[in-house]
Motif scaffolding. Structure first.
Motif, mmCIF file in Angstrom:
data_model
loop_
_atom_site.group_PDB
_atom_site.id
_atom_site.type_symbol
_atom_site.label_atom_id
_atom_site.label_comp_id
_atom_site.label_asym_id
_atom_site.label_seq_id
_atom_site.Cartn_x
_atom_site.Cartn_y
_atom_site.Cartn_z
ATOM 1 N N VAL A 1 43.680 35.933 37.576
ATOM 2 C CA VAL A 1 43.841 35.677 38.782
ATOM 3 C C VAL A 1 44.010 34.248 38.894
ATOM 4 O O VAL A 1 44.983 33.642 39.643
ATOM 5 C CB VAL A 1 42.933 36.260 39.520
ATOM 6 C CG1 VAL A 1 42.901 35.744 41.218
ATOM 7 C CG2 VAL A 1 42.625 37.785 39.941
ATOM 8 N N VAL A 2 43.064 33.345 38.320
ATOM 9 C CA VAL A 2 43.136 31.843 38.411
ATOM 10 C C VAL A 2 44.316 31.465 37.799
ATOM 11 O O VAL A 2 45.100 30.657 38.372
ATOM 12 C CB VAL A 2 41.896 31.399 37.908
ATOM 13 C CG1 VAL A 2 42.091 29.861 37.578
ATOM 14 C CG2 VAL A 2 40.735 31.589 38.790
ATOM 15 N N GLU A 3 44.746 31.899 36.548
ATOM 16 C CA GLU A 3 45.794 31.101 35.836
ATOM 17 C C GLU A 3 47.190 31.678 36.229
ATOM 18 O O GLU A 3 48.249 31.051 36.025
ATOM 19 C CB GLU A 3 45.507 31.591 34.387
ATOM 20 C CG GLU A 3 44.407 30.751 33.720
ATOM 21 C CD GLU A 3 43.853 31.264 32.375
ATOM 22 O OE1 GLU A 3 44.714 31.883 31.600
ATOM 23 O OE2 GLU A 3 42.795 31.253 32.047
ATOM 24 N N HIS A 4 47.119 33.076 36.477
ATOM 25 C CA HIS A 4 48.473 33.466 36.724
ATOM 26 C C HIS A 4 48.766 33.824 38.377
ATOM 27 O O HIS A 4 49.668 33.188 39.134
ATOM 28 C CB HIS A 4 48.736 34.702 35.921
ATOM 29 C CG HIS A 4 48.528 34.611 34.637
ATOM 30 N ND1 HIS A 4 49.569 33.909 34.029
ATOM 31 C CD2 HIS A 4 47.604 34.934 33.668
ATOM 32 C CE1 HIS A 4 48.992 33.653 32.556
ATOM 33 N NE2 HIS A 4 48.027 34.226 32.379
ATOM 34 N N ALA A 5 48.245 34.492 39.071
ATOM 35 C CA ALA A 5 48.288 34.762 40.615
ATOM 36 C C ALA A 5 48.181 33.469 41.203
ATOM 37 O O ALA A 5 49.200 33.269 42.179
ATOM 38 C CB ALA A 5 47.367 35.830 41.069
ATOM 39 N N TYR A 6 47.096 32.876 41.089
ATOM 40 C CA TYR A 6 47.107 31.735 41.778
ATOM 41 C C TYR A 6 47.595 30.394 40.850
ATOM 42 O O TYR A 6 47.288 29.061 41.580
ATOM 43 C CB TYR A 6 45.638 31.331 42.254
ATOM 44 C CG TYR A 6 45.310 32.221 43.317
ATOM 45 C CD1 TYR A 6 45.983 32.350 44.423
ATOM 46 C CD2 TYR A 6 43.846 32.758 43.223
ATOM 47 C CE1 TYR A 6 45.575 33.071 45.220
ATOM 48 C CE2 TYR A 6 43.391 33.701 44.412
ATOM 49 C CZ TYR A 6 44.302 33.747 45.416
ATOM 50 O OH TYR A 6 44.214 34.797 46.296
ATOM 51 N N ALA A 7 48.167 30.657 39.699
ATOM 52 C CA ALA A 7 48.828 29.551 38.859
ATOM 53 C C ALA A 7 47.936 28.273 38.935
ATOM 54 O O ALA A 7 48.734 27.239 38.847
ATOM 55 C CB ALA A 7 50.356 29.433 39.346
ATOM 56 N N GLU A 8 46.746 28.449 38.859
ATOM 57 C CA GLU A 8 46.010 27.144 38.615
ATOM 58 C C GLU A 8 45.913 26.003 39.707
ATOM 59 O O GLU A 8 45.492 24.968 39.474
ATOM 60 C CB GLU A 8 46.528 26.356 37.386
ATOM 61 C CG GLU A 8 46.347 27.221 36.311
ATOM 62 C CD GLU A 8 45.193 27.171 35.247
ATOM 63 O OE1 GLU A 8 44.123 26.671 35.755
ATOM 64 O OE2 GLU A 8 45.225 27.736 34.069
ATOM 65 N N HIS A 9 46.515 26.599 41.119
ATOM 66 C CA HIS A 9 46.526 25.672 42.026
ATOM 67 C C HIS A 9 45.021 25.684 42.759
ATOM 68 O O HIS A 9 45.007 24.704 43.539
ATOM 69 C CB HIS A 9 47.715 25.601 42.919
ATOM 70 C CG HIS A 9 47.946 27.247 43.569
ATOM 71 N ND1 HIS A 9 47.039 27.483 44.381
ATOM 72 C CD2 HIS A 9 49.042 27.859 43.600
ATOM 73 C CE1 HIS A 9 47.414 28.950 44.764
ATOM 74 N NE2 HIS A 9 48.729 28.886 44.326
ATOM 75 N N GLY A 10 44.546 26.792 42.493
ATOM 76 C CA GLY A 10 43.132 26.724 42.982
ATOM 77 C C GLY A 10 42.945 27.159 44.567
ATOM 78 O O GLY A 10 41.695 26.908 45.017
#
Lengths: 161, 114
Positions: A65-74
């Motif tokens: 979820v952090v790395e792909h769905a939210y693409a690391e934008h936090g």
């Protein structure tokens, strides 16, 4: 789902039969949420080795979820609901991030490890682990929201090689 | 990400002083391992006995460290917790690495041989 805050914003409904967590979609918050979740699971009547399986699966799902769905934008919130059932644990994880590529979960095939050291894989283990350790894995895109549901059987540990 | 090390003859024992190697610290782990392996002896042993949990990013970082060390140096592992051992077994990475029950036994052998 509300705005992202620095801390775990809710642990409503946690108890002997379930858990409900809401937290920001960044790596440090995921670490904290996992810690909270694992502490709650330790209070449930689960075997010690099953909680290892649960931690592996939940960590991989939340990292995705952090790395792909939210693409690391936090930015964005992650919601985790867990219900203890006679058969095991039923999970539902939701986020408001990008949909899965092609609208479906990655295949997560096993790697060929019979290769030269230089060619050994350094990634792509996450979905393989999730698929190996869960049952009834289901992804749905509902409006602007991703929903991943799965079960971890009480005997999930015994079923692994 | 804290790694400590001790050289015993031609063996360098590197100990991970963290309870988790996960996505949050995988890159730091890989960089620090490179520093310790590049200047190290030919045999390297990574003691994971303090690590309760390793996710797929952590596994990838351990594999990366193994690849960084090869072909001149050989990285072996010791002290896997049940959950860490499960990740290695499920991904069959236990067939790639030499895995020892604990670092102390290996170090003792080296101390005697030296």
């Amino acid at each position: 789902m509300g705005r992202a805050e620095q801390h775990l914003v809710s642990r409503a409904g946690s108890g002997a039969h379930g858990l409900h967590l809401l937290f920001p979609g960044d790596a440090q918050s995921v670490r904290q949420a996992l810690k909270t979740a694992m502490a709650a699971f330790r209070e449930m009547p689960l075997g010690g080795s099953l909680s290892g399986v649960v931690e592996i699966v939940l960590a991989e799902v939340l990292n995705n979820v952090v790395e792909h769905a939210y693409a690391e934008h936090g930015r964005g919130v992650v919601e985790v609901e867990v219900e203890l059932t006679p058969a095991g644990l039923a999970f539902c994880v939701r986020d408001d991030g990008r949909p899965m590529p092609m609208g479906d979960m990655p295949v997560g095939a096993a790697h060929d490890l019979d290769v030269a050291a230089d060619d050994l894989p350094e990634g792509g283990f996450g979905w393989f682990l999730i698929r190996e350790l869960t049952e009834e894995l289901c992804y749905r895109r509902i409006g602007n929201r991703n929903q991943l549901s799965f079960r971890i059987a009480r005997d999930a540990n015994a079923a692994t090689p | 990400m804290e790694l400590s090390y001790e050289d015993i003859g031609d063996l360098r024992v590197i100990k991970a002083q963290e309870d988790r190697i996960d996505a949050a610290i995988a890159i730091q782990f890989k960089d620090r391992m490179r520093e310790l392996t590049d200047a190290g002896p030919a045999r390297l042993l990574l003691d994971l006995s303090r690590v309760d949990f390793l996710d797929s990013s952590g596994l990838g970082a351990v594999v990366a460290a193994f690849k960084q060390a090869a072909p001149d140096r050989r990285l072996e592992l010791a002290g896997l917790s049940p959950t860490v051992a499960k990740v290695f077994k499920l991904t069959r990475m236990d067939s790639v690495f030499t895995i020892h029950a604990n670092a102390g036994d290996v170090a003792e052998k080296f101390a005697r041989a030296g």
